[in-house]
Design an enzyme around this catalytic site. Structure first.
Site, short mmCIF file in Angstrom:
data_model
loop_
_atom_site.label_atom_id
_atom_site.label_comp_id
_atom_site.label_asym_id
_atom_site.label_seq_id
_atom_site.Cartn_x
_atom_site.Cartn_y
_atom_site.Cartn_z
NE ARG A 23 6.52 -0.85 -70.03
CZ ARG A 23 6.69 0.15 -69.17
NH1 ARG A 23 6.97 -0.09 -67.92
NH2 ARG A 23 6.58 1.39 -69.57
CG ASN A 41 9.98 -1.16 -71.06
OD1 ASN A 41 9.30 -1.94 -71.70
ND2 ASN A 41 9.75 0.14 -71.06
#
Length: 94
Positions: A23, A41
Site C-alpha cells: 500500500r 487491505n
C-alpha cells in the site's frame, strides 16, 4: 476519450500483497503520477486500489501494479474503469 480526461480506476491486486509495504508503494507511485485515491487491505488478502486522475496516469499506475517491481508478489490485477466521481483528497493508505 482523451488521455487527460479524469477517470476512476478501481483495481484489486491478488497475491502476497499485505504486510509487505504494498500500500505504501502504491501510494508513492500514485502521488508521483498526480493521482488521488486510496489503497486498502481487504479481509480476503487482496488490496483494493482506487485512483482518480487523467486516464493516461491511471493506465500507467495499472502497468506498475502489474509490473515486476511491486513489493510482495502480485499474482493478478483485476481492473474496473468508471467516470471520475471527485471528492477524493490526496492518496491514503487504509
Amino acid at each position: 476519450m482523451e488521455d487527460t480526461e479524469p477517470v476512476r480506476l478501481t483495481a484489486w491486486a491478488h497475491g502476497r500483497v499485505q504486510g509487505v509495504g504494498f500500500r505504501w508503494w502504491v501510494r508513492s507511485r500514485a502521488l508521483e503520477l498526480g493521482l488521488v485515491g486510496s489503497a486498502a487491505n481487504l479481509p480476503d488478502g487482496r488490496v483494493e486500489v482506487v485512483a482518480e486522475g487523467p486516464r493516461a496516469a491511471c493506465e500507467r499506475l495499472l502497468e506498475l501494479l502489474r509490473g515486476p517491481d511491486t513489493p510482495g508478489r502480485v499474482s493478478a490485477v483485476v481492473e474496473r474503469w468508471s467516470p471520475a466521481r471527485g471528492g477524493l483528497d490526496g492518496f491514503v493508505e487504509q
